[in-house]
Design an enzyme around this catalytic site. Structure first.
Site, mmCIF file in Angstrom:
data_model
loop_
_atom_site.group_PDB
_atom_site.id
_atom_site.type_symbol
_atom_site.label_atom_id
_atom_site.label_comp_id
_atom_site.label_asym_id
_atom_site.label_seq_id
_atom_site.Cartn_x
_atom_site.Cartn_y
_atom_site.Cartn_z
ATOM 1 N N CYS A 70 0.837 -1.202 0.000
ATOM 2 C CA CYS A 70 0.000 0.000 0.000
ATOM 3 C C CYS A 70 0.873 1.254 0.000
ATOM 4 O O CYS A 70 1.715 1.433 0.889
ATOM 5 C CB CYS A 70 -0.917 0.006 1.216
ATOM 6 S SG CYS A 70 -1.884 1.535 1.378
ATOM 7 N N CYS A 73 0.549 3.558 3.380
ATOM 8 C CA CYS A 73 1.056 3.150 4.690
ATOM 9 C C CYS A 73 2.422 3.805 4.927
ATOM 10 O O CYS A 73 3.106 4.190 3.968
ATOM 11 C CB CYS A 73 1.192 1.634 4.752
ATOM 12 S SG CYS A 73 -0.381 0.751 4.866
ATOM 13 N N HIS A 116 -3.851 0.897 8.307
ATOM 14 C CA HIS A 116 -4.382 0.485 7.001
ATOM 15 C C HIS A 116 -5.779 -0.116 7.111
ATOM 16 O O HIS A 116 -6.598 0.034 6.184
ATOM 17 C CB HIS A 116 -3.434 -0.538 6.358
ATOM 18 C CG HIS A 116 -3.881 -1.024 5.012
ATOM 19 N ND1 HIS A 116 -3.599 -0.336 3.848
ATOM 20 C CD2 HIS A 116 -4.604 -2.114 4.655
ATOM 21 C CE1 HIS A 116 -4.123 -0.992 2.818
ATOM 22 N NE2 HIS A 116 -4.735 -2.075 3.280
ATOM 23 N N ASN A 156 -13.979 9.224 -0.831
ATOM 24 C CA ASN A 156 -14.648 8.086 -1.448
ATOM 25 C C ASN A 156 -14.317 6.869 -0.591
ATOM 26 O O ASN A 156 -13.156 6.584 -0.341
ATOM 27 C CB ASN A 156 -14.142 7.834 -2.865
ATOM 28 C CG ASN A 156 -14.399 9.013 -3.790
ATOM 29 O OD1 ASN A 156 -15.394 9.708 -3.649
ATOM 30 N ND2 ASN A 156 -13.509 9.238 -4.737
ATOM 31 N N HIS A 167 -6.597 1.897 1.848
ATOM 32 C CA HIS A 167 -6.182 2.650 3.033
ATOM 33 C C HIS A 167 -7.146 3.817 3.267
ATOM 34 O O HIS A 167 -7.548 4.491 2.321
ATOM 35 C CB HIS A 167 -4.768 3.188 2.823
ATOM 36 C CG HIS A 167 -4.104 3.648 4.070
ATOM 37 N ND1 HIS A 167 -3.132 2.915 4.725
ATOM 38 C CD2 HIS A 167 -4.256 4.777 4.805
ATOM 39 C CE1 HIS A 167 -2.717 3.574 5.788
ATOM 40 N NE2 HIS A 167 -3.396 4.716 5.864
ATOM 41 N N HIS A 169 -8.450 7.165 3.365
ATOM 42 C CA HIS A 169 -7.930 8.432 2.851
ATOM 43 C C HIS A 169 -9.028 9.188 2.106
ATOM 44 O O HIS A 169 -10.066 8.627 1.759
ATOM 45 C CB HIS A 169 -6.750 8.186 1.898
ATOM 46 C CG HIS A 169 -7.157 7.618 0.564
ATOM 47 N ND1 HIS A 169 -7.576 6.312 0.406
ATOM 48 C CD2 HIS A 169 -7.232 8.184 -0.676
ATOM 49 C CE1 HIS A 169 -7.879 6.092 -0.872
ATOM 50 N NE2 HIS A 169 -7.679 7.212 -1.541
ATOM 51 N N GLN A 171 -9.459 13.008 -0.559
ATOM 52 C CA GLN A 171 -8.750 13.820 -1.536
ATOM 53 C C GLN A 171 -9.191 15.279 -1.428
ATOM 54 O O GLN A 171 -10.230 15.583 -0.838
ATOM 55 C CB GLN A 171 -9.017 13.306 -2.952
ATOM 56 C CG GLN A 171 -8.554 11.878 -3.181
ATOM 57 C CD GLN A 171 -8.830 11.412 -4.598
ATOM 58 O OE1 GLN A 171 -8.268 11.934 -5.564
ATOM 59 N NE2 GLN A 171 -9.709 10.429 -4.747
#
Length: 353
Positions: A70, A73, A116, A156, A167, A169, A171
């Site tokens: 990933c 991470c 994660h 999303n 993971h 997250h 944007q």
């Protein structure tokens, strides 16, 4: 909060946001990366009047890597990722495969936690507050870039939404124009202001919802409700009770209460369809006023816009998704299978103990 800015091997900016003031972030990016080359281009549709980003370089972006590879991470030993340090609280960095770049704006990735296997709903209130600080700081910084007119923070969540990295997250897109959805809101606000002799449309909507049956949860500073004309099966709008145009305008009371309210909302979303179902896929989208001039919207100013977050899922019932088919994709006319009043009732039913 402590903020530390650094650079990745290819020149992109990376920023650590730490809960502890004594955190030291001096790890260097050891990857042999070439400078990022992007081909983003904004094209305007002459019939619809909206803009489309053409970004062919995104075809090569990372797609569903195994967990031990990933890129979000922390780096560990010989496994090097986008984050050079071996741990972090919250990290923001320029997207390696941006939809917008240079004169076309900017795209950033926000990593909510180094864990994660977590999700935003798993964060503590202290961690969620730090994410809010990061969103606010990035909104401020990006608004000063010459090419940027509007800043959009979003998440999303879930493969059904199209997420390619598991993971936790989000944007941030910094657009060089006012987005079509925001422009529609501003035109509606302008028309309402003229028709009513000065009444604010967002205030009127909030007042109506507060008095109705679609409120999901309410605090001293925030209220979450399913809108009267919800487009999606389960859709909630989260508003601060005091109207502000963007995240920068939130006062201390609203900032302090936000983590508790938002985390409860996300946890209810995960319980809509029962414990046996996979985590609910969703999109969480902050709507902020543009930073550019608003002359085209007939007397509306930035302060007339109301910051709010829209949270929705494309899952309409257990095992079934809401697809944007002919009417939605072809004509932009949504058909919702779940009455908003029933959706609000369900979201109240699944309140945590």
């Amino acid at each position: 909060m402590k903020k530390t800015s650094t650079r990745l091997a290819d020149g992109r900016e990376l920023i650590y946001y730490d809960l502890r003031d004594d955190s030291v972030r001096d790890a260097t990016d050891r990857r042999p990366l070439d400078r990022t080359v992007t081909t983003s281009e904004i094209r305007r549709d002459p019939l619809l009047g909206d803009s489309v980003a053409i970004a062919s370089h995104r075809q090569g972006r990372t797609y569903h890597p195994p967990a031990d590879e990933c890129p979000l991470c922390p780096s560990e030993g010989d496994r090097l990722s986008e984050i050079p340090d071996s741990s972090y609280d919250v990290v923001v960095f320029e997207n390696r495969f941006p939809s917008l770049a240079g004169d076309s704006g900017r795209c950033e990735v926000v990593c909510f936690t180094s864990d994660h296997d977590a999700s935003f709903a798993d964060l503590t209130e202290e961690q969620a507050a730090l994410v809010l600080e990061a969103w606010t700081d990035r909104t401020s910084e990006l608004s000063h870039l010459p090419a940027v007119e509007q800043v959009f923070c979003f998440e999303n969540r879930g493969a059904e939404i199209g997420v390619t990295l598991g993971h936790p997250h989000g944007q941030i897109y910094a657009y060089p124009f006012t987005t079509p959805r925001t422009a529609l809101m501003l035109r509606s606000a302008a028309a309402h202001k003229e028709m009513t002799g000065g009444e604010n449309l967002f205030d009127a909507v909030l007042e109506r919802e507060l008095a109705g049956e679609r409120v999901v949860l309410e605090g001293e500073h925030w209220v979450a409700f399913v809108p009267y004309a919800a487009h999606w099966p389960y859709e909630v709008h989260l508003y601060p009770k005091r109207r502000v145009p963007d995240l920068l305008g939130l006062d201390e009371g609203a900032r302090t209460e936000f983590p508790k309210v938002y985390l409860e909302l996300l946890r209810r979303f995960d319980r809509i369809f029962g414990e046996s179902e996979p985590p609910t896929p969703y999109i969480a989208a902050w709507h902020q006023a543009p930073f550019g001039a608003l002359e085209e919207f007939d007397g509306v100013v930035r302060e007339d816009f109301a910051l709010h977050l829209e949270l929705f899922t494309i899952r309409r019932t257990s095992g079934k998704l809401k697809f944007l088919a002919g009417s939605e994709s072809g004509m932009n006319v949504f058909i919702n299978d779940v009455p908003p009043e029933r959706a609000a009732e369900r979201l109240r039913e699944v309140a945590s103990s």
